[in-house]
Design a protein around this motif. Structure first.
Motif, mmCIF file in Angstrom:
data_model
loop_
_atom_site.group_PDB
_atom_site.id
_atom_site.type_symbol
_atom_site.label_atom_id
_atom_site.label_comp_id
_atom_site.label_asym_id
_atom_site.label_seq_id
_atom_site.Cartn_x
_atom_site.Cartn_y
_atom_site.Cartn_z
ATOM 1 N N ALA A 31 -13.454 -8.236 -27.459
ATOM 2 C CA ALA A 31 -13.020 -6.839 -27.544
ATOM 3 C C ALA A 31 -13.630 -6.160 -28.764
ATOM 4 C CB ALA A 31 -11.497 -6.773 -27.601
ATOM 5 N N ALA A 32 -13.660 -6.862 -29.894
ATOM 6 C CA ALA A 32 -14.242 -6.295 -31.108
ATOM 7 C C ALA A 32 -15.734 -6.041 -30.940
ATOM 8 C CB ALA A 32 -14.005 -7.236 -32.288
ATOM 9 N N ALA A 33 -16.386 -6.834 -30.080
ATOM 10 C CA ALA A 33 -17.816 -6.666 -29.828
ATOM 11 C C ALA A 33 -18.090 -5.638 -28.728
ATOM 12 C CB ALA A 33 -18.437 -8.010 -29.440
ATOM 13 N N GLY A 34 -17.029 -5.089 -28.143
ATOM 14 C CA GLY A 34 -17.197 -4.046 -27.137
ATOM 15 C C GLY A 34 -17.078 -4.496 -25.704
ATOM 16 N N THR A 35 -16.792 -5.781 -25.468
ATOM 17 C CA THR A 35 -16.615 -6.284 -24.106
ATOM 18 C C THR A 35 -15.128 -6.433 -23.835
ATOM 19 O OG1 THR A 35 -18.705 -7.484 -24.192
ATOM 20 C CG2 THR A 35 -17.143 -8.147 -22.486
ATOM 21 N N ARG A 36 -14.603 -5.601 -22.962
ATOM 22 C CA ARG A 36 -13.170 -5.573 -22.732
ATOM 23 C C ARG A 36 -12.859 -5.988 -21.299
ATOM 24 N NH1 ARG A 36 -10.604 -0.929 -26.557
ATOM 25 N NH2 ARG A 36 -11.964 -1.326 -28.334
ATOM 26 N N GLY A 37 -11.881 -6.866 -21.150
ATOM 27 C CA GLY A 37 -11.490 -7.324 -19.828
ATOM 28 C C GLY A 37 -10.341 -8.285 -19.935
ATOM 29 N N CYS A 38 -9.851 -8.741 -18.786
ATOM 30 C CA CYS A 38 -8.691 -9.625 -18.747
ATOM 31 C C CYS A 38 -9.105 -11.066 -18.465
ATOM 32 C CB CYS A 38 -7.706 -9.178 -17.676
ATOM 33 S SG CYS A 38 -6.666 -7.807 -18.180
ATOM 34 N N ASP A 39 -8.520 -12.001 -19.214
ATOM 35 C CA ASP A 39 -8.636 -13.424 -18.898
ATOM 36 C C ASP A 39 -7.508 -13.775 -17.956
ATOM 37 O OD1 ASP A 39 -10.808 -13.702 -20.480
ATOM 38 O OD2 ASP A 39 -9.801 -14.769 -22.100
ATOM 39 N N LEU A 40 -7.840 -14.085 -16.722
ATOM 40 C CA LEU A 40 -6.827 -14.403 -15.726
ATOM 41 C C LEU A 40 -6.568 -15.893 -15.606
ATOM 42 C CD1 LEU A 40 -7.977 -11.947 -12.899
ATOM 43 C CD2 LEU A 40 -6.424 -11.511 -14.791
ATOM 44 N N GLY A 41 -7.372 -16.688 -16.286
ATOM 45 C CA GLY A 41 -7.241 -18.135 -16.169
ATOM 46 C C GLY A 41 -8.105 -18.648 -15.036
ATOM 47 N N ALA A 42 -8.255 -19.974 -14.968
ATOM 48 C CA ALA A 42 -9.044 -20.637 -13.926
ATOM 49 C C ALA A 42 -10.476 -20.081 -13.874
ATOM 50 C CB ALA A 42 -8.372 -20.479 -12.553
ATOM 51 N N GLY A 43 -10.998 -19.663 -15.043
ATOM 52 C CA GLY A 43 -12.363 -19.192 -15.110
ATOM 53 C C GLY A 43 -12.577 -17.809 -14.548
ATOM 54 N N GLN A 44 -11.524 -17.052 -14.302
ATOM 55 C CA GLN A 44 -11.651 -15.733 -13.709
ATOM 56 C C GLN A 44 -11.351 -14.659 -14.734
ATOM 57 O OE1 GLN A 44 -10.078 -15.036 -9.804
ATOM 58 N NE2 GLN A 44 -9.883 -17.215 -9.359
ATOM 59 N N THR A 45 -12.096 -13.568 -14.670
ATOM 60 C CA THR A 45 -11.887 -12.419 -15.557
ATOM 61 C C THR A 45 -11.866 -11.157 -14.719
ATOM 62 O OG1 THR A 45 -14.253 -12.139 -15.970
ATOM 63 C CG2 THR A 45 -13.019 -13.537 -17.505
ATOM 64 N N ARG A 46 -11.293 -10.110 -15.293
ATOM 65 C CA ARG A 46 -11.298 -8.798 -14.651
ATOM 66 C C ARG A 46 -11.689 -7.768 -15.702
ATOM 67 N NH1 ARG A 46 -7.806 -4.681 -14.586
ATOM 68 N NH2 ARG A 46 -6.106 -5.889 -15.487
ATOM 69 N N GLN A 47 -12.716 -6.994 -15.418
ATOM 70 C CA GLN A 47 -13.160 -5.953 -16.352
ATOM 71 C C GLN A 47 -12.355 -4.684 -16.131
ATOM 72 O OE1 GLN A 47 -15.287 -6.733 -18.758
ATOM 73 N NE2 GLN A 47 -15.356 -8.793 -17.906
ATOM 74 N N ALA A 104 0.051 -4.839 -12.361
ATOM 75 C CA ALA A 104 -1.342 -4.373 -12.428
ATOM 76 C C ALA A 104 -2.298 -5.434 -12.948
ATOM 77 C CB ALA A 104 -1.419 -3.132 -13.322
ATOM 78 N N ARG A 105 -1.748 -6.542 -13.456
ATOM 79 C CA ARG A 105 -2.582 -7.598 -14.045
ATOM 80 C C ARG A 105 -2.111 -8.945 -13.508
ATOM 81 N NH1 ARG A 105 -1.103 -3.588 -17.059
ATOM 82 N NH2 ARG A 105 -2.600 -2.446 -18.358
ATOM 83 N N ARG A 106 -2.437 -9.222 -12.277
ATOM 84 C CA ARG A 106 -1.903 -10.395 -11.586
ATOM 85 C C ARG A 106 -2.744 -11.642 -11.857
ATOM 86 N NH1 ARG A 106 1.639 -9.630 -7.146
ATOM 87 N NH2 ARG A 106 2.445 -7.491 -7.090
ATOM 88 N N THR A 107 -2.135 -12.793 -11.576
ATOM 89 C CA THR A 107 -2.810 -14.081 -11.694
ATOM 90 C C THR A 107 -3.877 -14.212 -10.604
ATOM 91 O OG1 THR A 107 -1.217 -15.135 -10.228
ATOM 92 C CG2 THR A 107 -0.685 -15.117 -12.582
ATOM 93 N N PRO A 108 -4.768 -15.207 -10.700
ATOM 94 C CA PRO A 108 -5.795 -15.365 -9.672
ATOM 95 C C PRO A 108 -5.233 -15.540 -8.267
ATOM 96 C CG PRO A 108 -6.365 -16.666 -11.587
ATOM 97 C CD PRO A 108 -4.979 -16.147 -11.827
ATOM 98 N N ASP A 109 -4.024 -16.078 -8.141
ATOM 99 C CA ASP A 109 -3.429 -16.225 -6.811
ATOM 100 C C ASP A 109 -2.478 -15.084 -6.477
ATOM 101 O OD1 ASP A 109 -1.633 -17.050 -8.727
ATOM 102 O OD2 ASP A 109 -0.793 -18.671 -7.535
ATOM 103 N N GLY A 110 -2.574 -13.982 -7.213
ATOM 104 C CA GLY A 110 -1.909 -12.749 -6.813
ATOM 105 C C GLY A 110 -0.481 -12.549 -7.263
ATOM 106 N N ARG A 111 -0.035 -13.282 -8.276
ATOM 107 C CA ARG A 111 1.345 -13.140 -8.738
ATOM 108 C C ARG A 111 1.431 -12.281 -9.997
ATOM 109 N NH1 ARG A 111 2.623 -17.412 -11.011
ATOM 110 N NH2 ARG A 111 0.596 -18.442 -10.861
ATOM 111 N N ALA A 112 2.506 -11.506 -10.108
ATOM 112 C CA ALA A 112 2.866 -10.878 -11.371
ATOM 113 C C ALA A 112 3.623 -11.932 -12.164
ATOM 114 C CB ALA A 112 3.742 -9.656 -11.132
#
Length: 223
Positions: A207-223, A131-139
């Protein structure tokens, strides 16, 4: 007619039956997800137990675990975080990215009273990785999920630091090639965990400030 004493003795001997007049509502997707994450965390290995059981790359695990934690500023920022936070880590001892990142996160956790960490295997954490894959689509391992005090997911960090992930993506070697493996080893040796720790502390601060999301690397995030 039954005596009062007999009625009392029968009521005490009879099991109490709870009657629900209306069906309980089904748990929401968020409730199911969060309870699953908490259960996985509770079943995970403490860091010292995982480290003690590591066999693949054992010398490197022990070496990185013994290295001094360099980014003092990141530790200070983490100590300033409000509340308590848990890191649920999906890792395996044979993974080169795990051995070059997780020991440094363990050192951060040991230095910050508000943090705790548990490690689970890719088998137990397969659905989390998918459910939380890398930018190139890998688990991928490691997958690090941040839980807040209530057990809700507050963010995640995937596989490797952003700068190294960008190099991998540019080389078309997200999953690894012989040439990239050598470059990666050199990069990790030079970085000594600093980027991993800084990125995860940044994730915790957001997260403590209320902004929650995933750091996927290579400058990409997922909320």
């Amino acid at each position: 007619m039954l005596s009062l004493a007999l009625l009392l003795s029968l009521s005490m001997a009879s099991p109490t039956v709870a009657v629900r007049c209306e069906p309980a509502p089904a748990p929401s997707a968020d409730e199911t997800r969060d309870s699953t994450l908490v259960a996985l965390y509770d079943a995970g290995q403490p860091w010292t137990e995982f480290l003690g059981a590591a066999r693949a790359r054992r010398a490197q695990w022990l070496e990185n675990a013994a290295r001094p934690l360099a980014p003092a500023d990141a530790v200070a920022r983490a100590r300033a975080l409000p509340g308590r936070w848990r890191l649920l880590v999906v890792a395996v001892d044979s993974c080169s990215d795990s051995v070059n990142t997780i020991p440094f996160l363990a050192q951060l956790v040991a230095a910050v009273p508000q943090l705790d960490m548990r490690v689970i295997s890719p088998r137990a954490g397969r659905a989390l990785m998918e459910a939380r894959r890398t930018p190139d689509g890998r688990a991928a391992t490691p997958t690090v999920i941040v839980l807040d005090e209530s057990g809700a997911e507050a963010g995640c960090w995937i596989e490797r630091p952003a700068a190294l992930q960008a190099i991998a993506m540019a080389a078309g070697a997200g999953g690894g090639t012989a040439a990239f493996a050598a470059q990666k080893a050199s990069w990790y040796a030079s970085d000594a965990g600093a980027s991993t720790v800084a990125e995860v502390v940044g994730l915790l601060e957001r997260a403590a400030a209320g902004t929650r999301g995933c750091d996927l690397g290579a400058g990409q995030t997922r909320q």
